[in-house]
Design an enzyme around this catalytic site. Structure first.
Site, PDB file in Angstrom:
ATOM      1  N   ASP A 219      36.223  34.691  40.810  1.00 20.38           N
ATOM      2  CA  ASP A 219      35.089  35.539  40.421  1.00 20.38           C
ATOM      3  C   ASP A 219      33.802  34.739  40.292  1.00 20.38           C
ATOM      4  OD1 ASP A 219      35.981  34.153  38.244  1.00 20.38           O
ATOM      5  OD2 ASP A 219      36.042  35.853  36.879  1.00 20.38           O
ATOM      6  N   GLY A 220      33.881  33.497  39.804  1.00 22.79           N
ATOM      7  CA  GLY A 220      32.686  32.667  39.724  1.00 22.79           C
ATOM      8  C   GLY A 220      32.125  32.350  41.099  1.00 22.79           C
ATOM      9  N   THR A 221      33.005  32.056  42.043  1.00 21.38           N
ATOM     10  CA  THR A 221      32.582  31.797  43.426  1.00 21.38           C
ATOM     11  C   THR A 221      31.920  33.022  44.025  1.00 21.38           C
ATOM     12  OG1 THR A 221      34.375  30.202  43.718  1.00 21.38           O
ATOM     13  CG2 THR A 221      33.380  31.106  45.713  1.00 21.38           C
ATOM     14  N   THR A 247      42.243  33.408  43.519  1.00 16.87           N
ATOM     15  CA  THR A 247      42.516  33.116  42.118  1.00 16.87           C
ATOM     16  C   THR A 247      44.016  33.112  41.931  1.00 16.87           C
ATOM     17  OG1 THR A 247      42.459  34.031  39.873  1.00 16.87           O
ATOM     18  CG2 THR A 247      42.030  35.566  41.659  1.00 16.87           C
ATOM     19  N   ASP A 249      45.574  33.076  39.307  1.00 16.75           N
ATOM     20  CA  ASP A 249      45.942  33.937  38.179  1.00 16.75           C
ATOM     21  C   ASP A 249      46.002  35.409  38.552  1.00 16.75           C
ATOM     22  OD1 ASP A 249      45.945  31.652  36.680  1.00 16.75           O
ATOM     23  OD2 ASP A 249      43.977  31.986  35.791  1.00 16.75           O
ATOM     24  N   MET A 292      49.974  28.726  34.448  1.00 13.14           N
ATOM     25  CA  MET A 292      48.571  29.116  34.569  1.00 13.14           C
ATOM     26  C   MET A 292      48.352  30.527  34.016  1.00 13.14           C
ATOM     27  SD  MET A 292      49.704  27.061  37.024  1.00 13.14           S
ATOM     28  CE  MET A 292      50.171  28.155  38.336  1.00 13.14           C
ATOM     29  N   GLY A 293      47.094  30.794  33.673  1.00 16.36           N
ATOM     30  CA  GLY A 293      46.721  32.106  33.137  1.00 16.36           C
ATOM     31  C   GLY A 293      45.705  31.958  32.036  1.00 16.36           C
ATOM     32  N   ARG A 294      44.436  31.749  32.415  1.00 16.98           N
ATOM     33  CA  ARG A 294      43.380  31.536  31.422  1.00 16.98           C
ATOM     34  C   ARG A 294      43.157  32.769  30.567  1.00 16.98           C
ATOM     35  NH1 ARG A 294      39.871  27.372  31.764  1.00 16.98           N
ATOM     36  NH2 ARG A 294      38.313  28.642  30.698  1.00 16.98           N
ATOM     37  N   ILE A 404      52.010  23.143  40.955  1.00 15.42           N
ATOM     38  CA  ILE A 404      51.986  24.455  41.593  1.00 15.42           C
ATOM     39  C   ILE A 404      50.682  24.655  42.368  1.00 15.42           C
ATOM     40  CG2 ILE A 404      51.938  26.943  41.152  1.00 15.42           C
ATOM     41  CD1 ILE A 404      53.765  26.458  38.764  1.00 15.42           C
TER      42      ILE A 404
END
Length: 606
Positions: A219-221, A247, A249, A292-294, A404
């Site tokens: 999303d930032g990209t 992503t 995630d 993973m999973g912010r 991973i």
């Protein structure tokens, strides 16, 4: 009309091919749930939000003739729409949302750009993800082989490669440059985090005469790509900007699945099985696996379900619980089993950690505390206080995150990457811009960047995925021990209840041990009495035999009278053998009697 056998053969092959493609595409929808996007009502969205921007003019005939030989119409109609919500309610105001739909993405007869004069640029940003090289390779092959584009160039190290300083690292992407790229993890273009000046990046596109910019990232990209798109629009330039969502995630809204997610789940399952092996090999073993999973726990939840009971407690950011609740769930698991595996998403429990909220990475994301190390230390400390209940308990910690992220894509992900990349090139050549290529309801879509970044995508705690997690993990309600019922279900007196249950179990075990010891004492006493009786019988038999032996002189007789055990040299034949056997038996009985007395003393001591 009639068809020849050759035509029938071609038709059969075509039907088979597209049937396989259809079932493959529909199977991808299992990766997540569309309802997990946080949209509450129709008033939050409008048709305008779903409209894809296109550069004016589509007059160039496409050089692609796929399916023409087989009389198949594979072109995408301009009026084709993919429904946002493919279900309805019998009486609800939310039915208005059934009118919302995405623009279908695919192959177009007419193009905006002339392929022979078109230069395509590619940039990859953000963290590593399985499948990046697959996407890059597929874009290059589609652009050069299918469309015959003029050239493809790669901007290295993320948006830094589009700056005045970074543009000197630009590379030409041809067949040789990407031939074996898909066999490796990472990205051949390199990557970086953080925004750059949109005007400066636009200057680079103009300098390299780029007509299409493909941006691969999260999303930032995509926000960065949209800022470039706005700078291009402000200048009135004829450049299309199309994003391919990346992503690991799987947390970009209005997109069911992003590439790399399937591989991440597959590798996460392997890590969970390793944690299970470690935990199961110890008495009261605990395995903690951090994934993973912010902000979204899709990988942890999906891996928990896919691992087939290899994980027993699943912790995700969307469902916070206290440490006391976690230990209560562990205790619940230990009531029936001597091992437990806990999977935790990296964004879970940040409120438990001490950190500076203002501490962010170059992309503006809050830097997370290491919840895996925190749980490792806290649970280990808790186990030490519970040694009386869980003897020999141990904890093993596994963090496979970077392993991973850097591995090559799975076969399923690789196929998905090819389709994403091909569709992105189709839409870019058609003139679509300010959008990214999504996947929704078994079809590829154009998703405007503002829509994709408008709301977060999270695990739906009332959806099928989380329900499946709840059904196979630890719970206070069921004997199966499924985790993470609501706080009201688990927290209310959870710790005290677990303690009371443990006390009852401990008392029962102590009473059982006392009964076992009492039985052992009785058995030892009975054995001692039996040995004493046997010894008396042997003495009587010895005396009887002594009286029956013939006299061999007064000295010998007097010696015999005062000694119950004469020397074997005084006798002959069978009497000698019998006496030797009795002596051995007598010595054995005395030794065993001594052992019995010692054992009896030890038992009385305990």
């Amino acid at each position: 009309g009639t068809l020849s056998s050759k035509q029938l053969g071609k038709l059969g092959k075509s039907v088979y091919f597209f049937s396989c493609l259809f079932f493959f595409c529909t199977s991808l929808t299992m990766s997540s749930e569309r309802a997990s996007v946080m949209i509450q009502s129709a008033s939050d969205l409008s048709r305008q939000d779903f409209q894809t921007m296109r550069l004016p003019g589509t007059q160039i005939d496409s050089p692609l003739n796929i399916g023409v030989d087989d009389n198949l119409d594979l072109w995408t109609r301009e009026d084709k729409r993919i429904l946002y919500r493919n279900y309805t309610y019998s009486n609800s105001a939310e039915n208005a949302m059934t009118d919302l739909s995405f623009t279908a993405a695919g192959l177009h007869k007419k193009l905006h750009f002339d392929p022979s004069e078109t230069t395509i640029g590619i940039v990859s940003c953000g963290g590593l993800c399985p499948g990046l090289n697959d996407v890059i390779k597929s874009v290059v092959y589609q652009a050069l082989d299918q469309y015959g584009c003029k050239r493809v160039i790669g901007f290295r190290y993320g948006y830094y490669g589009l700056t005045k300083e970074g543009r000197k690292n630009t590379m030409i992407l041809d067949h040789q440059a990407v031939a074996n790229a898909n066999l490796m993890g990472g990205t051949i273009l390199g990557t970086s985090r953080g925004p750059q000046d949109a005007d400066e990046m636009t200057d680079t596109l103009v300098q390299f005469k780029v007509d299409i910019l493909i941006c691969i990232g999260g999303d930032g990209t995509q926000r960065g790509a949209y800022s470039v798109h706005k700078a291009i629009t402000k200048r009135g330039l004829n450049i299309a900007v199309v994003g391919i969502p990346k992503t690991i995630d799987n947390d970009i809204a209005f997109i069911e699945r992003t590439f790399g997610f399937d591989t991440a789940v597959q590798e996460a399952v392997a890590a969970l099985k390793a944690g299970l092996c470690e935990a199961k090999s110890h008495l009261y073993g605990v395995g903690v696996v951090k994934l993973m999973g912010r902000h979204a726990g899709f990988i942890a939840a999906q891996a928990t379900v896919a691992a087939s009971s290899a994980a027993h407690i699943c912790l995700i950011p969307e469902h916070e619980i206290s440490f006391e609740t976690l230990t209560a769930l562990i205790a619940r698991r230990f009531e029936r089993y001597t091992y437990v595996v806990i999977v935790v998403a990296e964004g879970f429990g940040q409120s438990l950690l001490e950190g500076d909220p203002a501490n962010t990475d170059p992309s503006g994301n809050k830097k997370l505390g290491d919840i895996g190390v925190y749980l490792r230390d806290k649970i280990s400390g808790w186990l030490k206080t519970q040694k009386h209940k869980y003897p020999e308990s141990t904890l093993k910690y596994i963090d496979p995150s970077y392993t991973i992220r850097s591995c090559p894509a799975s076969s399923n992900d690789s196929a998905f990457c090819v389709m994403l990349a091909n569709t992105a090139v189709h839409e870019a050549m058609y003139g679509s811009t300010g959008c990214l290529i999504g996947y929704w309801g078994g079809a590829f879509t154009c998703v405007p960047v503002p829509l994709a970044t408008k709301v977060p995508k999270r695990v739906d705690l009332q959806g099928m995925l989380w329900r499946s997690v709840r059904e196979i993990t630890v719970s206070k309600r069921r004997g199966r021990v499924g985790a993470n019922d609501e706080e009201v279900d688990v927290i209310n007196n959870a710790h005290s209840t677990a303690t009371d249950n443990s006390k009852e179990i401990t008392i029962d075990r102590l009473n059982q041990r006392v009964q076992e010891l009492e039985s052992l004492i009785s058995a030892v006493r009975e054995r001692e009495n039996t040995k004493e009786r046997q010894l008396e019988q042997m003495k009587e038999l010895n005396n009887t035999l002594t009286k029956k032996l013939p006299s061999i002189g007064s000295d010998r007789a007097s010696q015999s009278a005062c000694s119950p055990r004469p020397s074997t040299s005084d006798f002959h034949g069978d009497d000698v053998k019998l006496l030797e056997a009795l002596e051995h038996r007598y010595a054995d009985l005395k030794a065993r009697m001594l052992q019995t007395q010692q054992m009896f003393g030890m038992v009385n001591g305990h």
